[in-house]
Design a protein around this motif. Structure first.
Motif, PDB file in Angstrom:
ATOM      1  N   LYS A  68       0.932  -1.442   0.083  1.00  0.00           N
ATOM      2  CA  LYS A  68       0.096   0.113   0.139  1.00  0.00           C
ATOM      3  C   LYS A  68       0.842   1.165   0.017  1.00  0.00           C
ATOM      4  N   PHE A  69       1.900   1.373   0.723  1.00  0.00           N
ATOM      5  CA  PHE A  69       2.804   2.345   0.989  1.00  0.00           C
ATOM      6  C   PHE A  69       3.564   2.543  -0.523  1.00  0.00           C
ATOM      7  N   ALA A  70       3.882   1.491  -1.000  1.00  0.00           N
ATOM      8  CA  ALA A  70       4.701   1.689  -2.450  1.00  0.00           C
ATOM      9  C   ALA A  70       3.684   2.479  -3.275  1.00  0.00           C
ATOM     10  N   GLY A  71       2.480   1.847  -3.267  1.00  0.00           N
ATOM     11  CA  GLY A  71       1.317   2.450  -4.249  1.00  0.00           C
ATOM     12  C   GLY A  71       1.174   3.712  -4.074  1.00  0.00           C
ATOM     13  N   LEU A  72       0.960   4.223  -2.757  1.00  0.00           N
ATOM     14  CA  LEU A  72       0.886   5.425  -2.420  1.00  0.00           C
ATOM     15  C   LEU A  72       1.755   6.502  -2.817  1.00  0.00           C
ATOM     16  N   LEU A  73       3.318   5.907  -2.777  1.00  0.00           N
ATOM     17  CA  LEU A  73       4.009   6.485  -2.771  1.00  0.00           C
ATOM     18  C   LEU A  73       4.300   7.148  -4.376  1.00  0.00           C
ATOM     19  N   LEU A  74       3.856   6.286  -5.030  1.00  0.00           N
ATOM     20  CA  LEU A  74       3.879   6.905  -6.469  1.00  0.00           C
ATOM     21  C   LEU A  74       2.825   7.977  -6.768  1.00  0.00           C
ATOM     22  N   LEU A  75       1.836   8.252  -5.823  1.00  0.00           N
ATOM     23  CA  LEU A  75       0.778   9.301  -6.113  1.00  0.00           C
ATOM     24  C   LEU A  75       1.022  10.522  -5.200  1.00  0.00           C
ATOM     25  N   ARG A  76       2.108  10.581  -4.378  1.00  0.00           N
ATOM     26  CA  ARG A  76       2.017  11.764  -3.430  1.00  0.00           C
ATOM     27  C   ARG A  76       2.600  12.971  -4.189  1.00  0.00           C
ATOM     28  N   ASP A  77       1.962  14.198  -3.982  1.00  0.00           N
ATOM     29  CA  ASP A  77       2.411  15.352  -4.396  1.00  0.00           C
ATOM     30  C   ASP A  77       3.486  15.894  -3.555  1.00  0.00           C
ATOM     31  N   ALA A  78       3.825  17.194  -3.732  1.00  0.00           N
ATOM     32  CA  ALA A  78       5.088  17.862  -3.255  1.00  0.00           C
ATOM     33  C   ALA A  78       4.900  18.101  -1.810  1.00  0.00           C
ATOM     34  N   LEU A  79       3.734  18.101  -1.224  1.00  0.00           N
ATOM     35  CA  LEU A  79       3.479  18.175  -0.067  1.00  0.00           C
ATOM     36  C   LEU A  79       3.298  16.868   0.958  1.00  0.00           C
ATOM     37  N   GLY A  80       3.590  15.694  -0.001  1.00  0.00           N
ATOM     38  CA  GLY A  80       3.742  14.433   0.760  1.00  0.00           C
ATOM     39  C   GLY A  80       2.170  13.582   0.773  1.00  0.00           C
ATOM     40  N   GLU A  81       1.144  14.247   0.191  1.00  0.00           N
ATOM     41  CA  GLU A  81      -0.111  13.632   0.231  1.00  0.00           C
ATOM     42  C   GLU A  81      -0.397  12.837  -1.224  1.00  0.00           C
ATOM     43  N   PRO A  82      -0.861  11.578  -0.697  1.00  0.00           N
ATOM     44  CA  PRO A  82      -1.225  11.060  -1.986  1.00  0.00           C
ATOM     45  C   PRO A  82      -2.382  11.455  -2.911  1.00  0.00           C
ATOM     46  N   ARG A  83      -2.115  11.912  -3.980  1.00  0.00           N
ATOM     47  CA  ARG A  83      -3.147  12.664  -4.715  1.00  0.00           C
ATOM     48  C   ARG A  83      -3.005  12.203  -6.006  1.00  0.00           C
ATOM     49  N   PRO A  84      -3.884  11.389  -6.636  1.00  0.00           N
ATOM     50  CA  PRO A  84      -3.945  10.790  -8.013  1.00  0.00           C
ATOM     51  C   PRO A  84      -4.095  11.988  -9.049  1.00  0.00           C
ATOM     52  N   SER A  85      -4.896  12.819  -8.793  1.00  0.00           N
ATOM     53  CA  SER A  85      -4.981  14.156  -9.811  1.00  0.00           C
ATOM     54  C   SER A  85      -3.732  15.020  -9.780  1.00  0.00           C
ATOM     55  N   ALA A  86      -2.740  14.740  -9.114  1.00  0.00           N
ATOM     56  CA  ALA A  86      -1.507  15.202  -9.285  1.00  0.00           C
ATOM     57  C   ALA A  86      -0.637  14.653 -10.266  1.00  0.00           C
ATOM     58  N   VAL A  87      -0.819  13.339 -10.649  1.00  0.00           N
ATOM     59  CA  VAL A  87      -0.242  12.552 -11.648  1.00  0.00           C
ATOM     60  C   VAL A  87      -0.743  12.549 -12.871  1.00  0.00           C
ATOM     61  N   SER A  88       0.245  12.876 -13.680  1.00  0.00           N
ATOM     62  CA  SER A  88      -0.406  12.946 -15.262  1.00  0.00           C
ATOM     63  C   SER A  88       0.303  12.021 -16.166  1.00  0.00           C
ATOM     64  N   ASP A  89       0.880  10.706 -15.596  1.00  0.00           N
ATOM     65  CA  ASP A  89       1.317   9.915 -16.453  1.00  0.00           C
ATOM     66  C   ASP A  89       0.408   8.602 -16.148  1.00  0.00           C
ATOM     67  N   PRO A  90      -0.393   7.964 -16.974  1.00  0.00           N
ATOM     68  CA  PRO A  90      -1.154   6.895 -16.876  1.00  0.00           C
ATOM     69  C   PRO A  90      -0.485   5.584 -16.519  1.00  0.00           C
ATOM     70  N   ASP A  91       0.683   5.326 -17.050  1.00  0.00           N
ATOM     71  CA  ASP A  91       1.453   4.150 -16.732  1.00  0.00           C
ATOM     72  C   ASP A  91       1.870   4.385 -14.982  1.00  0.00           C
ATOM     73  N   VAL A  92       2.133   5.470 -14.528  1.00  0.00           N
ATOM     74  CA  VAL A  92       2.348   5.370 -13.123  1.00  0.00           C
ATOM     75  C   VAL A  92       1.072   5.385 -12.190  1.00  0.00           C
ATOM     76  N   LEU A  93      -0.061   5.957 -12.886  1.00  0.00           N
ATOM     77  CA  LEU A  93      -1.349   5.569 -11.858  1.00  0.00           C
ATOM     78  C   LEU A  93      -1.733   4.054 -12.251  1.00  0.00           C
ATOM     79  N   GLU A  94      -1.269   3.435 -13.170  1.00  0.00           N
ATOM     80  CA  GLU A  94      -1.591   2.130 -13.276  1.00  0.00           C
ATOM     81  C   GLU A  94      -0.794   1.143 -12.508  1.00  0.00           C
ATOM     82  N   GLN A  95       0.469   1.695 -12.365  1.00  0.00           N
ATOM     83  CA  GLN A  95       1.450   0.919 -11.649  1.00  0.00           C
ATOM     84  C   GLN A  95       0.963   0.933 -10.047  1.00  0.00           C
TER      85      GLN A  95
END
Length: 237
Positions: A175-202
């Motif tokens: 879970k942490f590994a997944g949320l780490l890919l989604l974290r914004d600059a403030l450390g919050e897991p936020r999918p809306s901050a990610v623009s790469d579909p591959d990263v989101l799917e990972q």
């Protein structure tokens, strides 16, 4: 069986040799080859640690004591023979307590490969202790927007491949590994901050694994829903 006088003499010899090792960085004499004498010296220092109430004071003392015992552990590690070594095990724990993660992980991996037992006061084995410690640190770092690498990925690789941890802790790592890919600059897991579909799917794949390991406790449904929403939004752009 040794007499009280012999035990007192042994402790005195052990402390003298330990002080010499701390000053020179070299383990010499009887203490260099006697785990019994090493542990006598450690026993006295453990009592000093036990007498301290504040964690910060314990950390300070451990930092002062580490050079005293490091030469013996390094000599043991340089040798060809392996055996249960409580001094080695104790110093591995101390290194984590001191935040010296690179050295701690180097030695912890050796300790695990050798089947070393954790110190007697600990109920966890080394894989669980190391995984718990690094995850707790990584969660705090990430929440503050700080880097967690290379230590998190180094431990996660073991968790995913060769350390047989309990299901809940394994799920927490995925879970942490997944949320780490989604974290914004403030450390919050936020999918809306990610623009790469591959990263989101990972990230979603990792969250699925977390759910598989702990279907009740992983609690990844909301995160996965937000990932799906973000993927749909990117497809529409």
């Amino acid at each position: 069986m040794s007499t009280p006088a012999q035990r007192h003499r042994d402790k005195h010899r052990a402390m003298q040799a330990a002080e010499h090792a701390a000053a020179t960085g070299q383990a010499v004499g009887d203490l260099a080859h006697s785990l019994h004498l090493q542990l006598l010296a450690l026993e006295q220092d453990q009592q000093r640690l036990k007498a301290l109430d504040r964690i910060a004071d314990k950390v300070t003392l451990k930092r002062e004591l580490l050079p005293k015992y490091r030469p013996y552990v390094e000599q043991y590690l340089a040798g060809e023979k392996t055996h249960q070594n409580p001094l080695f095990a104790t110093l591995v724990v101390w290194l984590f307590d001191l935040g010296e993660f690179e050295q701690a992980l180097d030695w912890a991996e050796v300790a695990i490969a050798q089947g070393q037992h954790t110190p007697t006061r600990m109920k966890r084995d080394f894989p669980h202790f190391v995984a718990d410690t690094v995850l707790e640190w990584a969660e705090q770092q990430a929440a503050e927007g700080q880097a967690v690498e290379p230590y998190f990925s180094r431990v996660f690789a073991h968790v995913a491949k060769d350390w047989r941890l309990n299901e809940k802790l394994t799920a927490k790592y995925f879970k942490f590994a997944g949320l780490l890919l989604l974290r914004d600059a403030l450390g919050e897991p936020r999918p809306s901050a990610v623009s790469d579909p591959d990263v989101l799917e990972q990230a979603d794949t990792l969250l699925v694994k977390a759910h598989e390991w702990d279907p009740v406790g992983a609690q990844v449904k909301t995160h996965r829903s937000r990932i799906a929403m973000r993927l749909r939004a990117l497809e529409q752009d």
